[in-house]
Design a protein around this motif. Structure first.
Motif, PDB file in Angstrom:
ATOM      1  N   VAL A 257      -8.113  -2.823   6.958  1.00  9.95           N
ATOM      2  CA  VAL A 257      -8.333  -1.390   7.155  1.00  9.95           C
ATOM      3  C   VAL A 257      -7.582  -0.954   8.398  1.00  9.95           C
ATOM      4  O   VAL A 257      -7.645  -1.611   9.436  1.00  9.95           O
ATOM      5  N   ASN A 258      -6.886   0.134   8.304  1.00 14.32           N
ATOM      6  CA  ASN A 258      -6.134   0.639   9.454  1.00 14.32           C
ATOM      7  C   ASN A 258      -6.668   2.007   9.876  1.00 14.32           C
ATOM      8  O   ASN A 258      -7.328   2.697   9.112  1.00 14.32           O
ATOM      9  N   ARG A 259      -6.340   2.353  11.113  1.00 12.39           N
ATOM     10  CA  ARG A 259      -6.612   3.681  11.657  1.00 12.39           C
ATOM     11  C   ARG A 259      -8.101   4.024  11.700  1.00 12.39           C
ATOM     12  O   ARG A 259      -8.512   5.127  11.355  1.00 12.39           O
TER      13      ARG A 259
ATOM     14  N   GLY B 234       0.671   1.910   7.219  1.00 13.90           N
ATOM     15  CA  GLY B 234       0.833   0.925   8.290  1.00 13.90           C
ATOM     16  C   GLY B 234       1.448  -0.398   7.853  1.00 13.90           C
ATOM     17  O   GLY B 234       1.322  -1.406   8.551  1.00 13.90           O
ATOM     18  N   LYS B 235       2.169  -0.402   6.734  1.00 11.99           N
ATOM     19  CA  LYS B 235       2.766  -1.650   6.254  1.00 11.99           C
ATOM     20  C   LYS B 235       3.788  -2.203   7.242  1.00 11.99           C
ATOM     21  O   LYS B 235       3.758  -3.373   7.591  1.00 11.99           O
ATOM     22  N   THR B 236       4.706  -1.328   7.651  1.00 15.75           N
ATOM     23  CA  THR B 236       5.748  -1.778   8.572  1.00 15.75           C
ATOM     24  C   THR B 236       5.123  -2.202   9.910  1.00 15.75           C
ATOM     25  O   THR B 236       5.505  -3.223  10.491  1.00 15.75           O
ATOM     26  N   THR B 237       4.148  -1.432  10.352  1.00 14.38           N
ATOM     27  CA  THR B 237       3.471  -1.724  11.612  1.00 14.38           C
ATOM     28  C   THR B 237       2.798  -3.104  11.560  1.00 14.38           C
ATOM     29  O   THR B 237       2.961  -3.915  12.474  1.00 14.38           O
TER      30      THR B 237
ATOM     31  N   GLY C  24       0.842  -1.192   0.000  1.00  9.58           N
ATOM     32  CA  GLY C  24       0.000   0.000   0.000  1.00  9.58           C
ATOM     33  C   GLY C  24       0.873   1.235   0.000  1.00  9.58           C
ATOM     34  O   GLY C  24       2.103   1.144   0.036  1.00  9.58           O
ATOM     35  N   LYS C  25       0.229   2.359  -0.046  1.00 11.92           N
ATOM     36  CA  LYS C  25       0.968   3.625  -0.079  1.00 11.92           C
ATOM     37  C   LYS C  25       1.783   3.843   1.195  1.00 11.92           C
ATOM     38  O   LYS C  25       1.544   3.181   2.208  1.00 11.92           O
ATOM     39  N   GLY C  26       2.683   4.803   1.128  1.00 11.70           N
ATOM     40  CA  GLY C  26       3.516   5.099   2.291  1.00 11.70           C
ATOM     41  C   GLY C  26       2.694   5.604   3.464  1.00 11.70           C
ATOM     42  O   GLY C  26       1.719   6.336   3.276  1.00 11.70           O
ATOM     43  N   GLY C  27       3.067   5.188   4.663  1.00 13.13           N
ATOM     44  CA  GLY C  27       2.459   5.731   5.870  1.00 13.13           C
ATOM     45  C   GLY C  27       1.148   5.113   6.293  1.00 13.13           C
ATOM     46  O   GLY C  27       0.559   5.526   7.286  1.00 13.13           O
TER      47      GLY C  27
ATOM     48  N   SER D  63      -9.837  -5.080  10.586  1.00 15.58           N
ATOM     49  CA  SER D  63     -10.040  -3.663  10.815  1.00 15.58           C
ATOM     50  C   SER D  63      -9.295  -3.308  12.101  1.00 15.58           C
ATOM     51  O   SER D  63      -9.477  -3.932  13.126  1.00 15.58           O
ATOM     52  N   VAL D  64      -8.414  -2.348  11.990  1.00 15.48           N
ATOM     53  CA  VAL D  64      -7.533  -2.017  13.113  1.00 15.48           C
ATOM     54  C   VAL D  64      -7.804  -0.584  13.564  1.00 15.48           C
ATOM     55  O   VAL D  64      -7.822   0.330  12.738  1.00 15.48           O
ATOM     56  N   PRO D  65      -8.045  -0.399  14.852  1.00 16.19           N
ATOM     57  CA  PRO D  65      -8.375   0.949  15.312  1.00 16.19           C
ATOM     58  C   PRO D  65      -7.160   1.872  15.345  1.00 16.19           C
ATOM     59  O   PRO D  65      -6.012   1.428  15.403  1.00 16.19           O
ATOM     60  N   GLU D  66      -7.445   3.134  15.318  1.00 17.99           N
ATOM     61  CA  GLU D  66      -6.442   4.153  15.576  1.00 17.99           C
ATOM     62  C   GLU D  66      -6.070   4.033  17.053  1.00 17.99           C
ATOM     63  O   GLU D  66      -6.933   4.124  17.918  1.00 17.99           O
ATOM     64  N   LEU D  67      -4.810   3.772  17.315  1.00 16.99           N
ATOM     65  CA  LEU D  67      -4.399   3.603  18.718  1.00 16.99           C
ATOM     66  C   LEU D  67      -4.066   4.948  19.365  1.00 16.99           C
ATOM     67  O   LEU D  67      -4.002   5.975  18.688  1.00 16.99           O
ATOM     68  N   GLU D  68      -3.838   4.904  20.661  1.00 17.41           N
ATOM     69  CA  GLU D  68      -3.632   6.152  21.405  1.00 17.41           C
ATOM     70  C   GLU D  68      -2.280   6.793  21.105  1.00 17.41           C
ATOM     71  O   GLU D  68      -2.043   7.968  21.421  1.00 17.41           O
ATOM     72  N   ARG D  69      -1.391   6.033  20.493  1.00 15.94           N
ATOM     73  CA  ARG D  69      -0.086   6.592  20.103  1.00 15.94           C
ATOM     74  C   ARG D  69       0.502   5.755  18.976  1.00 15.94           C
ATOM     75  O   ARG D  69      -0.073   4.720  18.612  1.00 15.94           O
ATOM     76  N   ASP D  70       1.623   6.213  18.411  1.00 15.11           N
ATOM     77  CA  ASP D  70       2.219   5.435  17.333  1.00 15.11           C
ATOM     78  C   ASP D  70       2.742   4.094  17.871  1.00 15.11           C
ATOM     79  O   ASP D  70       2.956   3.933  19.076  1.00 15.11           O
ATOM     80  N   VAL D  71       2.925   3.159  16.933  1.00 11.94           N
ATOM     81  CA  VAL D  71       3.278   1.809  17.339  1.00 11.94           C
ATOM     82  C   VAL D  71       4.792   1.624  17.250  1.00 11.94           C
ATOM     83  O   VAL D  71       5.343   1.367  16.183  1.00 11.94           O
ATOM     84  N   THR D  72       5.456   1.811  18.373  1.00 15.12           N
ATOM     85  CA  THR D  72       6.888   1.529  18.452  1.00 15.12           C
ATOM     86  C   THR D  72       7.154   0.827  19.776  1.00 15.12           C
ATOM     87  O   THR D  72       6.477   1.099  20.774  1.00 15.12           O
TER      88      THR D  72
END
Ligand SMILES: Nc1ncnc2c1ncn2[C@@H]1O[C@H](COP(=O)(O)OP(=O)(O)O)[C@@H](O)[C@H]1O
Ligand SMILES: [Mg+2]
Length: 327
Positions: free
Chosen positions: A258-260, A25-28, A20-23, A300-309
């Motif tokens: 689906v992300n975010r 969530g592929k890496t995540t 998919g396009k950049g940003g 389907s993945v929810p928008e989490l409270e912070r970035d995933v690291t």
């Protein structure tokens, strides 16, 4: 079908890619999926050829160019350093030239040529290519999660393989035609035949390397390609276009995730108009996604409270994507 069911039913698919396009969530998703599969007892390698070292970011470890680095039990991560592969290539070329012509050292003009050639984008592609083939051919792992760079790249591999295919077919044809006429042609032609054979040999070698990598992308028994989408107009349109293109190249599309997604329960709470509006827009696009991708929608993945690291966030996301492993 859920992502988890998909993996349970498709145990033969061992090359997993999120595209998919950049940003988006592929890496995540690659990291969370690799983490979950490792937890299930499989030996997993998640690897990336992206010079924008993002696996290092998500695992919070400097793994760039360090080979396969163990993250937790059963899980390894690797970021290929194309630059250092190119340097190794250059060294190889220098050695060949020195050996072939018996130079003491590389003449200045040739050195300049080597430098210029290495700046070619094709050189980087080919270095990356070789590294991917080496990793996959070794076969040390049960699962290979290929953290892709944005769409075009994967397609580049595929189209390259097709181009080489055609090229080699033509040369093979020419060669066969020559054989047929061999009795009629003079010696001088024979010389030509030998030359063609050498070129053919070289091309077949290159093609073999490329095919190993691109055939993985199109292997319907062993590969699965998931598209990551988000509930936004442009992304949905892009994903539709990419689906068409990928189908033409026979990429085995396994599903869409689906992300975010903003939590729906927000809609039942008192929220500011801004958020109300976002939720309404989102639900419109979620409908569109359901309508467009239908039963190929696997998560389907929810928008989490912070970035995933970091591992705790990866674990949290894996539990959301695949369940907590207990049921
Ligand atoms: N569901 C999510 N909730 C919160 N942050 C997310 C989510 N998915 C991705 N992100 C964040 O979005 C950014 C881009 O994600 P990434 O996986 O790097 O995208 P890609 O690899 O497709 O370019 C990262 O900072 C990541 O942590
Ligand atoms: Mg990425």
């Amino acid at each position: 079908m859920s992502l988890r069911q998909w993996f349970e039913r498709n145990g033969d698919r061992r090359y997993i890619m999120f595209g998919g396009k950049g940003g988006l969530g592929k890496t995540t998703f690659s990291a969370a999926t690799a983490y979950w599969l490792a937890r299930q007892g499989h030996r997993v390698l998640v690897f990336s050829v992206d010079p924008q070292a993002s696996l290092s970011d998500i695992f919070e470890r400097d793994i760039f160019g360090k080979g396969a680095v163990k993250i937790v039990d059963n899980l390894w991560a690797q970021e290929i350093d194309a630059d250092s592969n190119i340097k190794a290539y250059q060294q190889e070329v220098r050695k060949k030239i020195v050996d072939m012509y018996g130079f003491e050292h590389i003449p200045e003009e040739i050195e300049q040529y080597i430098q210029a050639a290495s700046a070619e984008p094709a050189m980087e592609e080919s270095a990356i290519f070789d590294a991917v083939v080496d990793i996959v051919v070794k076969g040390d792992y049960d699962y290979y999660i290929y953290d892709l760079v944005p769409l075009g790249h994967a397609l580049y591999y595929l189209s390259m393989a097709k181009v080489y295919d055609e090229w080699i077919n033509r040369i093979t044809q020419l060669r066969e035609q020559m054989r047929e006429h061999e009795e009629m042609v003079a010696r001088i032609k024979r010389q030509k035949v030998t030359e063609e054979d050498q070129i053919l040999h070289e091309l077949q070698y290159i093609k073999g390397r490329i095919n190993q990598s691109s055939s993985i992308l199109t292997d319907k028994e062993r590969t699965a390609f998931f598209f990551v989408v988000v509930p936004e107009q442009m992304i949905i349109l892009d994903t539709e276009k990419a689906t068409e293109l990928f189908s033409r190249f026979d990429v085995p599309i396994a599903g869409y995730v689906v992300n975010r997604v903003l939590p729906e329960e927000l809609a039942r709470q008192r929220v500011p108009p801004y958020l109300q509006n976002r939720l309404a827009v989102q639900s419109h696009y979620l409908e569109q996604i359901k309508h467009t991708f239908g039963d190929r929608l696997v998560g389907s993945v929810p928008e989490l409270e912070r970035d995933v690291t970091g591992l705790p966030m990866i674990e949290k996301l894996a539990a959301i994507m695949y369940g907590d492993g207990r049921g």
